[in-house]
Design a protein around this motif. Structure first.
Motif, short mmCIF file in Angstrom:
data_model
loop_
_atom_site.label_atom_id
_atom_site.label_comp_id
_atom_site.label_asym_id
_atom_site.label_seq_id
_atom_site.Cartn_x
_atom_site.Cartn_y
_atom_site.Cartn_z
N LEU A 6 -9.87 -9.81 -11.84
CA LEU A 6 -9.48 -10.45 -10.69
C LEU A 6 -9.32 -11.84 -10.65
O LEU A 6 -8.50 -12.36 -10.44
CB LEU A 6 -10.19 -9.96 -9.48
CG LEU A 6 -10.30 -10.80 -8.27
CD1 LEU A 6 -8.98 -10.14 -7.52
CD2 LEU A 6 -11.23 -10.63 -7.34
N ILE A 24 -12.83 -6.31 -11.85
CA ILE A 24 -12.23 -6.14 -13.25
C ILE A 24 -10.93 -6.82 -13.22
O ILE A 24 -9.89 -6.14 -12.54
CB ILE A 24 -12.19 -4.35 -13.72
CG1 ILE A 24 -13.48 -3.86 -13.34
CG2 ILE A 24 -11.37 -4.55 -15.10
CD1 ILE A 24 -14.45 -4.24 -14.72
N GLY A 32 -8.45 -6.23 2.28
CA GLY A 32 -8.88 -7.21 2.99
C GLY A 32 -8.75 -8.43 1.67
O GLY A 32 -8.55 -8.11 0.56
N GLY A 83 -10.92 -6.53 -5.32
CA GLY A 83 -9.77 -6.52 -6.05
C GLY A 83 -9.75 -5.06 -6.86
O GLY A 83 -9.50 -5.10 -8.27
N GLY A 138 -2.93 -15.50 -6.55
CA GLY A 138 -3.13 -14.62 -5.48
C GLY A 138 -2.07 -13.90 -4.84
O GLY A 138 -1.93 -13.58 -3.73
N GLY A 147 -9.41 1.31 -8.47
CA GLY A 147 -10.89 1.57 -8.35
C GLY A 147 -11.43 2.45 -9.76
O GLY A 147 -12.52 3.15 -9.55
N GLY A 200 -8.03 -2.46 -7.14
CA GLY A 200 -6.76 -1.79 -7.70
C GLY A 200 -6.84 -0.32 -7.33
O GLY A 200 -7.17 0.18 -6.44
N HIS A 249 -6.93 -14.51 -11.71
CA HIS A 249 -5.67 -14.68 -11.14
C HIS A 249 -5.72 -16.07 -10.08
O HIS A 249 -4.88 -16.29 -9.25
CB HIS A 249 -5.24 -13.36 -10.27
CG HIS A 249 -4.72 -12.24 -11.22
ND1 HIS A 249 -3.78 -12.67 -12.02
CD2 HIS A 249 -5.44 -11.14 -11.60
CE1 HIS A 249 -3.72 -11.36 -12.79
NE2 HIS A 249 -4.71 -10.45 -12.41
#
Ligand SMILES: C[S@@+](CC[C@H](N)C(=O)[O-])C[C@H]1O[C@@H](n2cnc3c(N)ncnc32)[C@H](O)[C@@H]1O
Length: 288
Positions: free
Chosen positions: A133, A131, A113, A67, A10, A71, A69, A136
């Motif tokens: 996330l 998608i 956040g 997560g 992360g 979007g 990114g 990680h």
């Protein structure tokens, strides 16, 4: 055993760095029209599959992408009248998503956040998705329990996971990518910035299912997805696209491959496949 290939789990700075330095972050994976490249084709199929899983009676509209990114998946939700919230802990990613949404007149709320401490009340959303996330994180308990906490009763959780695979569909096409890479290197005298190394696990769906089994959810399901190769001279962060006419040839071929899969197995969405064969797997379940 997790594949600690890279560095910190992360890793906020690593993601932020990647979002800043590569042209690929400006790609738009969402389109209203016919997909024009492999990534758009992939997102169109994710959306199609998500719709099939939601089913025609799914009426909740409050959607959260964790997560996010840029979007890409949320652009589909927003364009289909969902009330979208996009969260990422990279401020750079959120700015990119905002720019893309504004340019296409798509509405959403955006939050910087942490997925491990979601800034939302319990039961706030009807559908939560990510998608690329979950892989990680090595410690997935908190990550999953946070998403289930903010999901409302009967809400749908969807997690698209891209583990580290050596032996999936991609392996038969490696030689093409190697060839393209050699050619691209010859053409370019630029110093292409390297992607920051970020932790990626090799957990299969069973690891996530074990955790979901302890949470207040039902109908936990998992399947391999994206049974197509990625063809590019650089499949990193995310894979770099080829020229428009080359992408058009690939789209044509890939659509035929998907149609063949549908003919062979009419009762299954052609984007689904055996776990370990495709580029990723999808987890889904409903909150009690
Ligand atoms: C592989 S990218 C996802 C890309 C995105 N699906 C898209 O379509 O552009 C993973 C994203 O997760 C974000 N991320 C990683 N750890 C996070 C955390 N703890 N909380 C929130 N976002 C996080 C990263 O900043 C990055 O944007």
């Amino acid at each position: 055993m997790s594949a600690r290939l890279d560095k910190i789990e992360g890793d906020r700075e690593g993601f932020d760095e990647n979002w800043k330095k590569r042209d690929e972050t400006t790609y738009i994976h969402w389109t209203r029209g016919e997909p024009k490249n492999q990534i758009q084709l992939a997102f169109r199929n994710h959306w199609d599959l998500f719709n099939e899983i939601m089913g025609k009676d799914f009426s909740g509209r409050r959607a959260l992408e964790v997560g996010c990114g840029r979007g890409s998946m949320s652009a589909y939700f927003a364009d289909n009248d969902f009330d979208c919230t996009l969260l990422d802990y990279s401020a750079e990613a959120i700015e990119t998503a905002k720019r893309i949404f504004a340019a296409h007149k798509l509405n959403a709320k955006f939050d910087v956040g942490d997925a491990l401490d979601l800034p939302y009340e319990d039961n706030s959303f009807d559908v939560i998705y990510s998608i690329g996330l979950l892989e990680h994180f090595e410690d997935i308990e908190k990550l999953l329990s946070e998403q289930i906490r903010v999901l409302d009763s009967k809400g749908l959780f969807l997690g698209y996971v891209v583990p580290h695979y050596n032996e999936n569909v991609q392996k038969d096409y490696k030689w093409i990518n190697d060839l393209l890479k050699t050619y691209a290197e010859k053409q370019s005298d630029q110093n292409i910035p390297k992607k920051a190394d970020i932790f990626r696990s090799d957990y299969g769906s069973e690891r996530y299912i074990d955790v979901l089994n302890k949470l207040p959810v039902n109908n936990i399901s998992a399947s391999g997805v994206y049974p197509l190769p990625m063809i590019s001279h650089s499949i990193e962060f995310p894979f770099t696209l080829l020229a428009e006419n080359q992408e058009a040839i690939l789209i044509d071929r890939f659509n035929k491959m998907l149609a063949e899969r549908k003919t062979q197995n009419p009762n299954q969405h052609p984007w689904l496949c055996e776990e370990g064969y495709g580029q990723a797997f999808l987890l889904w379940c409903f909150k009690n």
